[in-house]
Scaffold this motif. Structure first.
Motif, PDB file in Angstrom:
ATOM      1  N   GLY A 174       0.800  -1.212   0.000  1.00  0.00           N
ATOM      2  CA  GLY A 174       0.000   0.000   0.000  1.00  0.00           C
ATOM      3  C   GLY A 174       0.834   1.263   0.000  1.00  0.00           C
ATOM      4  N   SER A 175       1.918   1.271   0.769  1.00  0.00           N
ATOM      5  CA  SER A 175       2.769   2.455   0.853  1.00  0.00           C
ATOM      6  C   SER A 175       3.369   2.824  -0.500  1.00  0.00           C
ATOM      7  CB  SER A 175       3.896   2.226   1.865  1.00  0.00           C
ATOM      8  OG  SER A 175       3.376   1.983   3.147  1.00  0.00           O
ATOM      9  N   ASP A 176       3.678   1.806  -1.302  1.00  0.00           N
ATOM     10  CA  ASP A 176       4.288   2.053  -2.608  1.00  0.00           C
ATOM     11  C   ASP A 176       3.275   2.491  -3.659  1.00  0.00           C
ATOM     12  OD1 ASP A 176       6.686   1.293  -1.513  1.00  0.00           O
ATOM     13  OD2 ASP A 176       6.702  -0.704  -2.413  1.00  0.00           O
ATOM     14  N   MET A 177       1.992   2.252  -3.400  1.00  0.00           N
ATOM     15  CA  MET A 177       0.976   2.530  -4.406  1.00  0.00           C
ATOM     16  C   MET A 177       0.293   3.884  -4.218  1.00  0.00           C
ATOM     17  SD  MET A 177       1.391   0.028  -6.310  1.00  0.00           S
ATOM     18  CE  MET A 177       0.147   0.574  -7.479  1.00  0.00           C
ATOM     19  N   ILE A 178       0.608   4.599  -3.147  1.00  0.00           N
ATOM     20  CA  ILE A 178      -0.084   5.869  -2.891  1.00  0.00           C
ATOM     21  C   ILE A 178       0.145   6.865  -4.019  1.00  0.00           C
ATOM     22  CG2 ILE A 178      -0.275   7.854  -1.348  1.00  0.00           C
ATOM     23  CD1 ILE A 178       0.569   6.013   0.947  1.00  0.00           C
ATOM     24  N   VAL A 179       1.398   7.103  -4.365  1.00  0.00           N
ATOM     25  CA  VAL A 179       1.698   8.092  -5.410  1.00  0.00           C
ATOM     26  C   VAL A 179       1.145   7.660  -6.766  1.00  0.00           C
ATOM     27  CG1 VAL A 179       3.552   9.202  -6.722  1.00  0.00           C
ATOM     28  CG2 VAL A 179       3.660   9.116  -4.221  1.00  0.00           C
ATOM     29  N   PRO A 180       1.365   6.417  -7.229  1.00  0.00           N
ATOM     30  CA  PRO A 180       0.787   6.015  -8.516  1.00  0.00           C
ATOM     31  C   PRO A 180      -0.732   6.150  -8.565  1.00  0.00           C
ATOM     32  CG  PRO A 180       2.455   4.439  -7.836  1.00  0.00           C
ATOM     33  CD  PRO A 180       2.232   5.348  -6.675  1.00  0.00           C
ATOM     34  N   LEU A 181      -1.409   5.802  -7.473  1.00  0.00           N
ATOM     35  CA  LEU A 181      -2.864   5.924  -7.445  1.00  0.00           C
ATOM     36  C   LEU A 181      -3.291   7.389  -7.406  1.00  0.00           C
ATOM     37  CD1 LEU A 181      -3.780   2.997  -5.025  1.00  0.00           C
ATOM     38  CD2 LEU A 181      -4.154   3.085  -7.493  1.00  0.00           C
ATOM     39  N   ALA A 182      -2.541   8.217  -6.689  1.00  0.00           N
ATOM     40  CA  ALA A 182      -2.838   9.653  -6.669  1.00  0.00           C
ATOM     41  C   ALA A 182      -2.674  10.243  -8.062  1.00  0.00           C
ATOM     42  CB  ALA A 182      -1.929  10.364  -5.672  1.00  0.00           C
TER      43      ALA A 182
END
Length: 249
Positions: free
Chosen positions: A87-95
């Motif tokens: 989840g921590s790695d996906m925050i920026v890509p999802l944003a």
């Protein structure tokens, strides 16, 4: 589709590839269709196998991806490999997906200081990103209580298309499941300590330790009283999971 089973309860990885996940989220946001996304790891499987309410909440999630090297190893053992998407790695890509579809985001969890720091980080990292709602629940927050319903109602009214939940398991997943009825237009993504990392209030393991699959050791050393028993419980179910994965192959 890779399945993980704990105490008879199955969890399916819905999106084994990062590209498919981002494409799926893009489609949901474009259509203004809400969803619930969880990142399964061994600790979640321990809880799912012993907690009926957590298992029920997980069953209501539309998107489940792999978080944690053991999940990836199990998928490889089963001959159905999945990509690792913490989840921590996906925050920026999802944003970035939210920004590209013109949908604001929301942040729920942790503390006001963390939310402020995480918002500042995301605005800088993802130019043009809009943050429509931010809320740090009080201590003892109950996802099934009346205050949680008010939070979800405010989230729905905010116009946010994507909301990052940083409440820790099982609270965040239970709140996300409840959001299916109370915030139906919002994509709810459970990310654990992800916002704390962005704000600099917690430090992730050095890159080398992550590359060597030793992030669990780093975390255990930073909070042994809480995490050593958790990792022991995870280790206890791993042989059974490995056997089932091998048989599935």
């Amino acid at each position: 589709m890779f399945l993980i089973t704990a105490n008879g309860r199955k969890v399916a990885i819905s999106h084994p590839r990062r590209a498919a996940l981002l494409e799926g989220v893009h489609d949901h946001l474009r259509r203004r269709a809400g969803f619930r996304m969880a990142t399964v790891n061994l600790d979640h499987m321990v809880q799912i196998g012993s907690d009926d309410s957590f298992a029920a909440a997980y069953a209501q999630h539309d998107i489940i991806v792999a978080d944690g090297r053991p999940i990836r190893w199990l998928s490889q053992l089963a001959g159905d490999p999945v990509e690792l998407m913490p989840g921590s790695d996906m925050i920026v890509p999802l944003a970035e997906v939210a920004r590209d579809t013109g949908r604001p985001i929301a942040l729920i969890g942790s503390t006001e200081a963390v939310l402020g720091g995480a918002e500042a980080y995301l605005r800088k990292r993802v130019p043009g990103l809009e943050v429509a709602y931010s809320h740090a629940p009080a201590m003892g927050f109950d996802p099934s209580g009346a205050p949680a319903a008010e939070v979800l109602g405010a989230l729905e009214e905010s116009g946010a298309g994507l909301c990052f939940l940083a409440l820790g398991a099982p609270k965040q997943e239970r709140l996300a499941a409840r959001g299916a009825a109370l915030a139906p237009s919002v994509g709810l993504v459970s990310i654990g300590a992800g916002l704390d990392f962005l704000a600099g209030h917690q430090r992730r393991a050095p890159h080398l330790m992550r590359a060597l699959a030793l992030e669990w050791l780093w975390r255990a050393m930073t909070n042994p009283a809480r995490l050593v028993p958790r990792y022991a419980r995870c280790a206890a179910i791993l042989p059974g999971l490995a056997l089932r994965a091998w048989k599935a192959r």
